[in-house]
Design a protein around this motif. Structure first.
Motif, short mmCIF file in Angstrom:
data_model
loop_
_atom_site.label_atom_id
_atom_site.label_comp_id
_atom_site.label_asym_id
_atom_site.label_seq_id
_atom_site.Cartn_x
_atom_site.Cartn_y
_atom_site.Cartn_z
N GLY A 1 0.85 -1.12 0.00
CA GLY A 1 -0.11 -0.01 -0.03
C GLY A 1 0.89 1.14 -0.05
O GLY A 1 1.94 1.25 0.57
N GLN A 2 0.36 2.39 -0.67
CA GLN A 2 1.24 3.59 -0.77
C GLN A 2 0.64 4.65 0.07
O GLN A 2 -0.51 4.90 -0.26
CB GLN A 2 1.35 3.96 -2.36
N THR A 3 1.39 5.00 1.11
CA THR A 3 0.97 6.07 1.81
C THR A 3 1.60 7.53 1.13
O THR A 3 2.64 7.50 0.93
CB THR A 3 1.73 6.06 3.35
N LEU A 4 0.51 8.19 1.18
CA LEU A 4 0.93 9.39 0.76
C LEU A 4 0.91 10.50 1.52
O LEU A 4 0.38 10.49 2.79
CB LEU A 4 -0.11 9.71 -0.52
N GLN A 5 1.60 11.59 1.02
CA GLN A 5 1.72 12.99 1.78
C GLN A 5 2.63 12.42 3.15
O GLN A 5 2.66 13.13 3.90
CB GLN A 5 0.68 13.68 2.37
N SER A 6 3.48 11.36 3.04
CA SER A 6 4.60 11.14 4.06
C SER A 6 5.77 11.69 3.59
O SER A 6 5.88 12.09 2.42
CB SER A 6 4.50 9.54 4.13
N ALA A 7 6.88 11.66 4.52
CA ALA A 7 7.99 12.38 4.47
C ALA A 7 8.80 12.02 5.30
O ALA A 7 8.58 11.11 6.32
CB ALA A 7 7.80 14.09 4.31
N GLN A 8 10.12 12.54 5.12
CA GLN A 8 11.17 12.05 6.07
C GLN A 8 12.04 13.35 6.37
O GLN A 8 12.59 14.06 5.59
CB GLN A 8 12.09 10.91 5.54
N LEU A 9 12.15 13.71 7.74
CA LEU A 9 13.00 14.70 8.04
C LEU A 9 14.44 14.27 8.62
O LEU A 9 14.24 13.22 9.62
CB LEU A 9 12.43 15.40 9.16
N ASN A 10 15.35 14.57 7.73
CA ASN A 10 16.73 14.18 8.66
C ASN A 10 17.06 15.12 9.82
O ASN A 10 17.49 16.27 9.57
CB ASN A 10 17.79 14.38 7.37
N VAL A 11 16.74 14.43 10.78
CA VAL A 11 16.69 15.48 12.16
C VAL A 11 17.99 15.83 12.42
O VAL A 11 18.14 17.05 12.57
CB VAL A 11 15.97 14.70 13.40
N ALA A 12 18.95 14.92 12.40
CA ALA A 12 20.28 15.52 12.78
C ALA A 12 20.94 16.46 12.04
O ALA A 12 21.50 17.46 12.40
CB ALA A 12 21.25 14.23 12.87
N ILE A 13 20.66 16.55 10.57
CA ILE A 13 21.16 17.76 9.75
C ILE A 13 20.63 18.71 9.89
O ILE A 13 20.97 19.97 10.15
CB ILE A 13 20.85 16.96 8.42
N PHE A 14 19.08 18.94 10.06
CA PHE A 14 18.36 19.99 10.58
C PHE A 14 19.08 20.68 11.74
O PHE A 14 19.15 21.71 11.89
CB PHE A 14 17.01 19.69 10.67
N LEU A 15 19.07 19.83 12.92
CA LEU A 15 19.62 20.16 14.14
C LEU A 15 21.03 20.85 13.85
O LEU A 15 21.46 22.01 14.55
CB LEU A 15 19.56 19.29 15.19
N ASP A 16 21.78 20.35 13.31
CA ASP A 16 23.24 20.94 12.94
C ASP A 16 23.21 22.32 12.16
O ASP A 16 23.85 22.98 12.81
CB ASP A 16 23.99 19.88 12.12
N PHE A 17 22.18 22.31 11.25
CA PHE A 17 22.21 23.56 10.64
C PHE A 17 21.74 24.70 11.74
O PHE A 17 22.06 25.89 11.66
CB PHE A 17 21.13 23.45 9.57
N PHE A 18 20.48 24.37 12.43
CA PHE A 18 19.97 25.07 13.18
C PHE A 18 21.18 25.64 14.54
O PHE A 18 20.97 26.86 14.85
CB PHE A 18 18.74 24.83 13.79
N GLN A 19 21.83 24.56 14.77
CA GLN A 19 22.76 25.10 15.89
C GLN A 19 23.99 26.00 15.34
O GLN A 19 24.19 26.86 15.97
CB GLN A 19 23.29 23.58 16.24
N LYS A 20 24.28 25.73 13.92
CA LYS A 20 25.23 26.81 13.55
C LYS A 20 24.66 28.27 13.40
O LYS A 20 25.39 29.25 13.61
CB LYS A 20 25.63 26.09 12.04
N GLN A 21 23.24 28.26 13.07
CA GLN A 21 22.73 29.42 13.15
C GLN A 21 22.79 30.36 14.33
O GLN A 21 23.08 31.36 14.56
CB GLN A 21 21.37 29.46 12.61
#
Length: 353
Positions: free
Chosen positions: A135-155
């Protein structure tokens, strides 16, 4: 130093709350120890609108998913990174009953946006052991949390808004109009500590349940999965460069957040029943999720000290829950919006001070 709000914790909850508070004009400062082992950084970051054996929509998904998508896209532009990926989840349907249940649910008008036509398993037989269909679940997604947190930390570092130290509760002085922590004066403190909140003397009365999850990072050369696969109760989620997140386990009775051989063997056994291709285990992760018995986040003010707030309890669905509720709490704090009773911590009795 004077700021509007001191945020304790730079996981998913703390980072997104900092984003919305600053967007609405508040000044912030974040205190966070080395969070390399936090549950946020160990998470797969899956946004899955249809879950469970009965294929039921996740709580308030019609509000949460569009808001999460818009928030992460905005943050990608603001931070100059790529960490949010819209990906279909292919869910194995191993029996005629599961296939029929999927098709019946997919025909429900309320589910049309989230459940696609099922796909026969022949397309994946070179990679995965056969199942009846997917079955295909639509509107699903994946956040690479570690990469996001690294970018936010640098800011945060660029703006001199981050201290990489442990928070010492004994150093917090609460006055009538403000709080003082070491050399920082603020209107209030917002605790976003994940499962570490069980040690917080102001909010440890809340019924954190917590569960330990373990996952593997594996390398599967040549698999080239562009979608997320769920089969045999196991998710295989792409991370790029032939790396995949495989998990997870759930354990409600645990002694620490250290990876265990028992969980490793369980994950390998599950993966071996799904994946035909050879793979190499690169890492074995473990973390404790801040889960809540009623599966709703913790938002609100301390009943005695109005300068103290909490944003926690995102559990296993942090990637989808955090943006919406961070924005909601920011509105409550800055705009005097009414806190949604479903997430308000006043739903639990205050038994400690």
């Amino acid at each position: 130093m004077k700021v509007d709000f001191l945020i304790v914790g730079q996981g998913l909850a703390g980072s997104l709350l900092a984003h919305f508070l600053e967007t609405q004009g508040a000044s912030i400062f974040v205190i966070d120890p080395d969070g390399s082992g936090s549950a946020s950084r160990r998470a797969a970051g899956l946004i899955n609108p249809v879950t469970g054996r009965y294929f039921v929509k996740s709580w308030r998904v019609d509000e949460l998913i569009p808001f999460a998508r818009e928030t992460y896209r905005t943050l990608e532009q603001q931070l100059g990174g790529s960490f949010f990926h819209e990906r279909c989840i292919l869910r194995a349907l191993g029996s005629a009953k599961e296939e029929n249940d999927w098709l019946a649910r997919a025909g429900d008008p309320g589910y049309l946006a989230y459940m696609g036509d099922h796909t026969k398993s022949e397309h994946f037989q070179t990679l995965l052991y056969p199942t009846l269909a997917y079955g295909q679940t639509l509107q699903s997604a994946q956040l690479n949390v570690a990469i996001f947190l690294d970018f936010f930390q640098k800011q945060l570092i660029r703006k001199n808004e981050l201290s990489k130290n442990n928070f010492n509760y004994n150093d917090l002085k609460i006055n009538r109009a403000a709080v003082v922590y070491q050399d920082i004066e603020a209107r209030g403190v917002i605790f976003c500590e994940g499962f570490g909140a069980i040690h917080n003397p102001f909010f440890n009365y809340l019924p954190f349940r917590g569960d330990k999850g373990e996952a593997l990072i594996v390398k599967i050369p040549g698999a080239d999965f562009e979608q997320i696969v769920k089969q045999n109760n196991t998710f295989i989620a792409p991370l790029g460069n032939d790396l995949y997140w495989v998990g997870a386990t759930y354990e409600w009775h645990f002694e620490n957040d250290t990876p265990t051989e028992k969980a490793r063997l369980e994950l390998l056994e599950r993966l071996d029943t799904v994946l035909k291709m050879p793979y190499e285990v690169i890492e074995h992760w473990a973390a404790i999720r801040p889960t809540v018995k009623d599966r709703r986040p913790f938002l609100g003010q301390h009943p005695q000290f109005q300068q103290l707030w909490i944003f926690n309890g995102l559990g296993t669905k942090g990637a989808s829950l955090a943006p919406f509720w961070a924005h909601h709490l920011s509105n409550v704090i800055l705009e005097d919006a009414i806190l949604d009773p479903e997430v308000d911590i006043t739903r639990f009795n205050h038994t400690k001070q």
